[in-house]
Motif scaffolding. Sequence first.
Motif, mmCIF file in Angstrom:
data_model
loop_
_atom_site.group_PDB
_atom_site.id
_atom_site.type_symbol
_atom_site.label_atom_id
_atom_site.label_comp_id
_atom_site.label_asym_id
_atom_site.label_seq_id
_atom_site.Cartn_x
_atom_site.Cartn_y
_atom_site.Cartn_z
ATOM 1 N N GLU A 29 -15.832 -9.826 -1.482
ATOM 2 C CA GLU A 29 -16.432 -11.093 -1.075
ATOM 3 C C GLU A 29 -16.417 -11.177 0.441
ATOM 4 O O GLU A 29 -15.439 -10.796 1.087
ATOM 5 N N THR A 30 -17.533 -11.642 1.014
ATOM 6 C CA THR A 30 -17.638 -11.738 2.463
ATOM 7 C C THR A 30 -18.487 -12.938 2.850
ATOM 8 O O THR A 30 -19.436 -13.287 2.143
ATOM 9 N N SER A 31 -18.134 -13.537 3.959
ATOM 10 C CA SER A 31 -18.969 -14.577 4.562
ATOM 11 C C SER A 31 -19.674 -14.049 5.804
ATOM 12 O O SER A 31 -20.327 -14.823 6.516
ATOM 13 N N GLN A 32 -19.580 -12.726 6.042
ATOM 14 C CA GLN A 32 -20.147 -12.127 7.248
ATOM 15 C C GLN A 32 -21.486 -11.436 7.001
ATOM 16 O O GLN A 32 -22.327 -11.374 7.891
ATOM 17 N N HIS A 33 -21.662 -10.884 5.808
ATOM 18 C CA HIS A 33 -22.858 -10.089 5.533
ATOM 19 C C HIS A 33 -23.502 -10.541 4.229
ATOM 20 O O HIS A 33 -22.803 -10.774 3.237
ATOM 21 N N LEU A 34 -24.833 -10.602 4.221
ATOM 22 C CA LEU A 34 -25.570 -10.789 2.983
ATOM 23 C C LEU A 34 -25.923 -9.396 2.463
ATOM 24 O O LEU A 34 -26.875 -8.774 2.914
ATOM 25 N N LEU A 35 -25.109 -8.907 1.542
ATOM 26 C CA LEU A 35 -25.285 -7.577 0.973
ATOM 27 C C LEU A 35 -26.160 -7.675 -0.272
ATOM 28 O O LEU A 35 -26.060 -8.636 -1.039
ATOM 29 N N GLU A 36 -26.993 -6.656 -0.471
ATOM 30 C CA GLU A 36 -27.958 -6.713 -1.562
ATOM 31 C C GLU A 36 -28.017 -5.393 -2.329
ATOM 32 O O GLU A 36 -27.667 -4.344 -1.814
ATOM 33 N N ALA A 37 -28.516 -5.495 -3.570
ATOM 34 C CA ALA A 37 -29.028 -4.375 -4.357
ATOM 35 C C ALA A 37 -28.046 -3.208 -4.454
ATOM 36 O O ALA A 37 -28.325 -2.112 -3.948
ATOM 37 N N PRO A 38 -26.905 -3.369 -5.122
ATOM 38 C CA PRO A 38 -25.951 -2.262 -5.202
ATOM 39 C C PRO A 38 -26.483 -1.086 -6.009
ATOM 40 O O PRO A 38 -27.033 -1.241 -7.097
ATOM 41 N N ASN A 39 -26.338 0.115 -5.445
ATOM 42 C CA ASN A 39 -26.517 1.384 -6.162
ATOM 43 C C ASN A 39 -25.146 2.009 -6.342
ATOM 44 O O ASN A 39 -24.327 1.980 -5.428
ATOM 45 N N TRP A 40 -24.906 2.619 -7.493
ATOM 46 C CA TRP A 40 -23.619 3.263 -7.762
ATOM 47 C C TRP A 40 -23.707 4.735 -7.383
ATOM 48 O O TRP A 40 -24.580 5.459 -7.869
ATOM 49 N N LEU A 41 -22.823 5.200 -6.507
ATOM 50 C CA LEU A 41 -22.814 6.604 -6.124
ATOM 51 C C LEU A 41 -22.514 7.498 -7.326
ATOM 52 O O LEU A 41 -21.783 7.103 -8.241
ATOM 53 N N SER A 42 -23.045 8.716 -7.313
ATOM 54 C CA SER A 42 -22.828 9.641 -8.420
ATOM 55 C C SER A 42 -21.358 10.004 -8.587
ATOM 56 O O SER A 42 -20.931 10.388 -9.675
ATOM 57 N N SER A 43 -20.576 9.861 -7.533
ATOM 58 C CA SER A 43 -19.139 10.119 -7.616
ATOM 59 C C SER A 43 -18.398 9.040 -8.391
ATOM 60 O O SER A 43 -17.259 9.245 -8.820
ATOM 61 N N VAL A 82 -32.941 3.692 -3.534
ATOM 62 C CA VAL A 82 -32.590 4.357 -4.785
ATOM 63 C C VAL A 82 -32.020 5.733 -4.477
ATOM 64 O O VAL A 82 -32.547 6.462 -3.628
ATOM 65 N N LEU A 83 -30.967 6.097 -5.191
ATOM 66 C CA LEU A 83 -30.330 7.380 -4.957
ATOM 67 C C LEU A 83 -31.177 8.538 -5.474
ATOM 68 O O LEU A 83 -31.828 8.443 -6.518
ATOM 69 N N ASP A 84 -31.158 9.640 -4.726
ATOM 70 C CA ASP A 84 -31.740 10.894 -5.174
ATOM 71 C C ASP A 84 -30.845 11.466 -6.282
ATOM 72 O O ASP A 84 -29.615 11.442 -6.160
ATOM 73 N N PRO A 85 -31.416 11.981 -7.368
ATOM 74 C CA PRO A 85 -30.574 12.574 -8.416
ATOM 75 C C PRO A 85 -29.690 13.718 -7.937
ATOM 76 O O PRO A 85 -28.741 14.087 -8.636
ATOM 77 N N ASP A 86 -29.964 14.281 -6.767
ATOM 78 C CA ASP A 86 -29.101 15.351 -6.274
ATOM 79 C C ASP A 86 -27.731 14.842 -5.835
ATOM 80 O O ASP A 86 -26.821 15.634 -5.566
ATOM 81 N N GLY A 87 -27.558 13.520 -5.760
ATOM 82 C CA GLY A 87 -26.280 12.930 -5.396
ATOM 83 C C GLY A 87 -25.956 12.979 -3.925
ATOM 84 O O GLY A 87 -24.983 12.358 -3.477
ATOM 85 N N ASN A 275 -31.958 -5.861 -7.486
ATOM 86 C CA ASN A 275 -33.288 -5.333 -7.193
ATOM 87 C C ASN A 275 -33.472 -3.877 -7.561
ATOM 88 O O ASN A 275 -34.593 -3.450 -7.853
ATOM 89 N N THR A 276 -32.420 -3.092 -7.530
ATOM 90 C CA THR A 276 -32.539 -1.643 -7.727
ATOM 91 C C THR A 276 -31.514 -1.158 -8.752
ATOM 92 O O THR A 276 -30.604 -1.904 -9.131
ATOM 93 N N PRO A 277 -31.624 0.092 -9.229
ATOM 94 C CA PRO A 277 -30.707 0.596 -10.259
ATOM 95 C C PRO A 277 -29.247 0.454 -9.850
ATOM 96 O O PRO A 277 -28.855 0.881 -8.766
ATOM 97 N N SER A 278 -28.436 -0.144 -10.729
ATOM 98 C CA SER A 278 -27.047 -0.428 -10.361
ATOM 99 C C SER A 278 -26.054 -0.018 -11.433
ATOM 100 O O SER A 278 -24.914 -0.486 -11.446
ATOM 101 N N TRP A 279 -26.467 0.869 -12.354
ATOM 102 C CA TRP A 279 -25.550 1.343 -13.395
ATOM 103 C C TRP A 279 -24.608 2.411 -12.847
ATOM 104 O O TRP A 279 -24.985 3.231 -12.012
ATOM 105 N N ALA A 280 -23.365 2.393 -13.374
ATOM 106 C CA ALA A 280 -22.432 3.480 -13.087
ATOM 107 C C ALA A 280 -22.978 4.777 -13.673
ATOM 108 O O ALA A 280 -23.693 4.761 -14.678
ATOM 109 N N PRO A 281 -22.665 5.915 -13.081
ATOM 110 C CA PRO A 281 -23.219 7.187 -13.569
ATOM 111 C C PRO A 281 -22.837 7.503 -15.004
ATOM 112 O O PRO A 281 -23.573 8.220 -15.688
ATOM 113 N N ASP A 282 -21.709 6.977 -15.505
ATOM 114 C CA ASP A 282 -21.313 7.225 -16.893
ATOM 115 C C ASP A 282 -21.740 6.101 -17.838
ATOM 116 O O ASP A 282 -21.327 6.077 -19.007
#
Length: 302
Positions: A29-43, A82-87, A275-282
């Motif tokens: 949680e932050t009051s400093q940044h408006l963060l958007e559209a989480p993508n989950w790293l392949s790791s 969006v993440l590249d499938p190459d990770g 807005n964008t894909p946000s599922w965990a890799p598993d």
Amino acid sequence: MPIRKLLPGQTCQIWTVGATGTDPVKRFETSQHLLEAPNWLSSGDALVLNGDGLLWRLSLSGAPRLDEIVITGVPDLNNDHVLDPDGAHIYLSAYDRQLYRAPVHGGAAELVTAEPSPGGIFHFLHGVHPRGDRLAFIGLSEAPGGERTPGDVYTMSANGGDYRRLTSGPGASDGCEYSPDGEWIYFNTEMFGGHAQIARIRSDGSGLERLTFDDHVNWFPHISPDGRWATYLAYPPGTQGHPGNVWVDLKVVALEDWASATTVVRLFGGQGTLNTPSWAPDSSAFAYASYPLESAECDSAE
């Protein structure tokens, strides 16, 4: 278009939730940044988000930590990444309406889109084919007076060029994303009768199929990597576009039974939330952003 900022008294919260809506966890949680559209790293140990025109990494292991991912050679970034499938790489949309590819841990970006693009269209990225060789994006153009045409679903080579237009109205389409097998593109569209509903079309432009049939204005379908589940946002009936700072329902649905959609959480957000894909890799969980205001009590999952 100005970079979005938090309103006075507003915070940004980043959540993860189990695949069926269980075990919600407020990760940051932050009051400093408006963060958007989480993508989950392949790791599986961090999320990538945009905010303030920049790209950020939010660690999910140990104490939460937000670090800028320094990308050079791009203008201010928007929330279509969006993440590249190459990770190892990420595709980015910027406020110049072009698409870029950059190392996901930082470095120099390269322009992907053609200049000039066919018909002078603007590009808003939403999907990458699981093979990594094609991109799915929303293309639209702007008239001399500044009015934009309705968006349509396009694909293009990940190396640039080979543009293919898959839809042509009526009404606007958005949020186009490949299925895990690459056979379908899921998206939201107004072509069925005036307000956005979820649909899918084969990646060759055939087989258009409507999936939701309700009064809500449904946006941004995201398919779990195992092909079992989808998430999407349901705006109140009568909503125009996909605004921010409104109450929305975040829904989860079994991919083969779209009539079974259930609300996981009602939250204050909308634009930037999903807005964008946000599922965990598993496929065990997904992430989203909410933006509670002091003046709007938020029951976002606590």
